[in-house]
Design a protein around this motif. Sequence first.
Motif, short mmCIF file in Angstrom:
data_model
loop_
_atom_site.label_atom_id
_atom_site.label_comp_id
_atom_site.label_asym_id
_atom_site.label_seq_id
_atom_site.Cartn_x
_atom_site.Cartn_y
_atom_site.Cartn_z
N ASP A 34 -36.61 -17.27 -5.73
CA ASP A 34 -36.37 -17.86 -7.04
C ASP A 34 -37.61 -17.78 -7.94
OD1 ASP A 34 -33.77 -18.51 -6.42
OD2 ASP A 34 -34.34 -20.43 -5.56
N GLY A 35 -38.80 -17.89 -7.32
CA GLY A 35 -40.03 -17.80 -8.08
C GLY A 35 -40.29 -19.00 -8.96
N GLU A 36 -41.12 -19.95 -8.50
CA GLU A 36 -41.30 -21.18 -9.24
C GLU A 36 -42.01 -20.96 -10.57
OE1 GLU A 36 -45.38 -23.03 -7.43
OE2 GLU A 36 -43.55 -23.34 -6.28
N ASP A 37 -42.74 -19.83 -10.72
CA ASP A 37 -43.44 -19.54 -11.96
C ASP A 37 -42.66 -18.54 -12.81
OD1 ASP A 37 -45.58 -21.20 -11.24
OD2 ASP A 37 -46.52 -19.58 -10.10
N ALA A 38 -41.37 -18.39 -12.52
CA ALA A 38 -40.59 -17.36 -13.20
C ALA A 38 -40.49 -17.62 -14.70
CB ALA A 38 -39.19 -17.27 -12.60
N GLN A 75 -34.96 -8.40 -22.12
CA GLN A 75 -33.76 -8.25 -22.92
C GLN A 75 -32.71 -7.41 -22.19
OE1 GLN A 75 -34.45 -6.45 -26.75
NE2 GLN A 75 -32.28 -6.06 -27.12
N LEU A 76 -33.14 -6.29 -21.59
CA LEU A 76 -32.20 -5.42 -20.89
C LEU A 76 -31.55 -6.12 -19.71
CD1 LEU A 76 -34.02 -1.95 -20.90
CD2 LEU A 76 -32.01 -2.62 -22.21
N TRP A 77 -32.36 -6.86 -18.94
CA TRP A 77 -31.79 -7.58 -17.80
C TRP A 77 -30.78 -8.63 -18.27
CZ3 TRP A 77 -36.17 -8.76 -13.71
CH2 TRP A 77 -36.66 -7.55 -13.22
N GLY A 78 -31.12 -9.32 -19.34
CA GLY A 78 -30.20 -10.34 -19.85
C GLY A 78 -28.87 -9.74 -20.27
N GLU A 79 -28.92 -8.58 -20.95
CA GLU A 79 -27.69 -7.91 -21.37
C GLU A 79 -26.88 -7.43 -20.16
OE1 GLU A 79 -28.99 -4.74 -23.80
OE2 GLU A 79 -29.61 -6.01 -25.49
N LEU A 80 -27.58 -6.87 -19.18
CA LEU A 80 -26.90 -6.25 -18.04
C LEU A 80 -26.29 -7.29 -17.12
CD1 LEU A 80 -26.37 -3.54 -16.64
CD2 LEU A 80 -28.51 -3.84 -15.41
N LEU A 81 -27.01 -8.40 -16.88
CA LEU A 81 -26.57 -9.40 -15.92
C LEU A 81 -25.86 -10.58 -16.56
CD1 LEU A 81 -29.78 -9.47 -13.66
CD2 LEU A 81 -27.68 -8.16 -13.31
N ARG A 121 -41.40 -13.64 -17.12
CA ARG A 121 -41.94 -12.38 -16.63
C ARG A 121 -41.97 -12.27 -15.11
NH1 ARG A 121 -47.42 -12.13 -15.44
NH2 ARG A 121 -47.51 -10.03 -16.31
N LEU A 122 -41.87 -13.38 -14.40
CA LEU A 122 -41.87 -13.33 -12.94
C LEU A 122 -40.47 -13.53 -12.36
CD1 LEU A 122 -45.18 -15.22 -12.08
CD2 LEU A 122 -44.77 -12.77 -12.39
N ALA A 123 -39.46 -13.49 -13.22
CA ALA A 123 -38.08 -13.60 -12.74
C ALA A 123 -37.75 -12.41 -11.85
CB ALA A 123 -37.11 -13.66 -13.92
N ASN A 124 -36.97 -12.68 -10.80
CA ASN A 124 -36.59 -11.68 -9.80
C ASN A 124 -35.22 -11.12 -10.16
OD1 ASN A 124 -35.27 -10.69 -7.28
ND2 ASN A 124 -37.21 -11.27 -6.35
N PHE A 125 -35.13 -9.81 -10.28
CA PHE A 125 -33.88 -9.15 -10.68
C PHE A 125 -32.73 -9.53 -9.76
CE2 PHE A 125 -30.95 -5.50 -10.56
CZ PHE A 125 -30.66 -5.36 -11.92
N PHE A 126 -32.98 -9.55 -8.45
CA PHE A 126 -31.91 -9.81 -7.49
C PHE A 126 -31.55 -11.28 -7.41
CE2 PHE A 126 -34.01 -5.88 -6.16
CZ PHE A 126 -32.93 -5.01 -6.27
N ALA A 127 -32.54 -12.16 -7.61
CA ALA A 127 -32.24 -13.59 -7.65
C ALA A 127 -31.40 -13.94 -8.86
CB ALA A 127 -33.54 -14.40 -7.66
N LEU A 128 -31.49 -13.13 -9.94
CA LEU A 128 -30.69 -13.37 -11.13
C LEU A 128 -29.25 -12.87 -10.99
CD1 LEU A 128 -33.30 -12.29 -13.84
CD2 LEU A 128 -32.55 -14.62 -13.35
N GLY A 129 -28.96 -12.21 -9.88
CA GLY A 129 -27.60 -11.69 -9.65
C GLY A 129 -27.51 -10.19 -9.64
N THR A 139 -39.64 -7.85 -10.10
CA THR A 139 -39.90 -8.81 -11.16
C THR A 139 -40.06 -8.08 -12.49
OG1 THR A 139 -42.30 -8.75 -10.90
CG2 THR A 139 -41.09 -10.34 -9.54
N VAL A 140 -39.87 -8.83 -13.57
CA VAL A 140 -40.06 -8.25 -14.90
C VAL A 140 -41.45 -7.65 -15.03
CG1 VAL A 140 -40.26 -8.79 -17.36
CG2 VAL A 140 -38.38 -9.77 -16.01
N ALA A 141 -42.46 -8.39 -14.59
CA ALA A 141 -43.84 -7.94 -14.74
C ALA A 141 -44.10 -6.65 -13.98
CB ALA A 141 -44.79 -9.04 -14.27
#
Length: 521
Positions: free
Chosen positions: A430-434, A448-454, A461-469, A500-502
């Motif tokens: 989940d990344g506590e500093d996401a 922006q792209l991840w938000g549109e896609l998912l 910036r530390l959000a995990n692509f797979f944790a977001l779905g 991660t985004v970063a």
Amino acid sequence: AVATTIGTGTNRKLAATVTVARQGAVVVTDGIAALDLPHDDQPVITAATDGELEATIVESRITALIAKGIGSQPATPDDIAAALGLDDNFRDLLRLWLDWLTERAVLTARSGRYGVGERWGEVCDPRTWLATTAAADGPLHAVALRLAAVEHEIAEILRGERSPLMLLEDPVLSPEALVAMQPDTEAAIDWVARTITKLAAALGRPIRIADLGCRTGVAAQRLLARVDGDQVEATLLDTSPRLLELAAARLDHAPHAPQLRTVTDTSVPPDLRHAFDVVMMTGALHRYGDPVDGAAQAGELLAPRGVLIGLEHRELAPVALLTAAVLERGFGGSRRGPMLDAEGWTEVLAAAQLQEIGVHEQDSALLLLTARSAADRPVVREDEVLADLRRELPAHMVPERLVALSRLPLSANGKVDRARVAELLARTDDGEDASEPPRTDIERLITQLWGELLSVTVPGRLANFFALGGDSLTATQFAEALLGRYGVTLPLRQMFAEPTVAAVADAVAAQLDESTEEGVL
């Protein structure tokens, strides 16, 4: 024993792996043990498609796609690929097609070169296609017409000009639609519906069923149409948020109002663990990198003595050469692809520690797989495990987070594959500093792209692509969006290694820097 992977510390991917076993039997779910599984002498699947007619349709479309590369003199696969302008990702697919057409005497093969065979003229004759299409009826006729209609789009896929993912959403040619339309699949779904109806009547309550790997809900729609609304509580599960959106639209007016949940291909949300009487998987088990993972995940969803029902074909249907094989870039050139025979599926279900395994073969290429979860299957609750660890370990050794896996991944020599475990932890972190905001324009673009896609809000910036779905499908879509919009090629291994985004932004920035140095604008 149930494998539980433990990660500790803010910056550590992996601290340790432990195996936790709960002693004692768990109470069997009320009455599910009475579910009558089929016997080998009890017919379930009785209908099959006309495989030869289907093969004739498919060979006509494949020859049309590759005709430009087949000349009067035999040529190597590389020569044929060059003549077709084939993208390198589809070299294995081309070899698969060439070998299959050789088996059917449409081509000849000698010393690694392919030329016209005795049936080439017949197959290429437009009159053959018209006669074959006229002979096909029902769903096969619709498939033939659709294959002809999208031939231009498939050619663009082969040249790398269009995403093969369009096939996943095609109402006729998607793999799930093709499986569900088969008469033998219909017969098997009829059996499942009858079984659920009888069991619901016997128990006096709705049957809790999960459709694991549901894709856009084609099979679920057909099953739910056959049972009364008060006989079943359905939950549809898939790794792709996009496909679940399509499933929601498909079932929007269904009286059963099923739940839809995104899952990873390696773990089960705690609230769904051991929650279902029946898990159904229609052509879904073979899609896992290791099908044992799929069977083990189904086991985690099942209540003790709950039943897994799987439908799998023994071999690829001819039309899969133009659908599933395109999506999977030719299965490494293997005609068989990921399909298994009855013995192979028995081994898979046994390796997942399921019981009362049955692989039922009828007058069809479809196999009906049945198995039960053990009555004394351990039930893992993360909070209980943490409480036990706090009693046994010093405070600094107690992990901050637990991830329960259906099974621990093993290396070729049978040891725990720690690199794979670390990867799985990264995909569920989940990344506590996401929530740290993006720092650069590229990070903002990725967000922006991840938000549109998912269809989610990306926290930072530390959000995990797979944790977001996200999953492998949406990762591919993201990579294609980058390529189409910005001309940047992002290897999928980069997404899985550092999702991660970063980290992704760093990889994109590095590639843009190289392009700038080379003078590419």
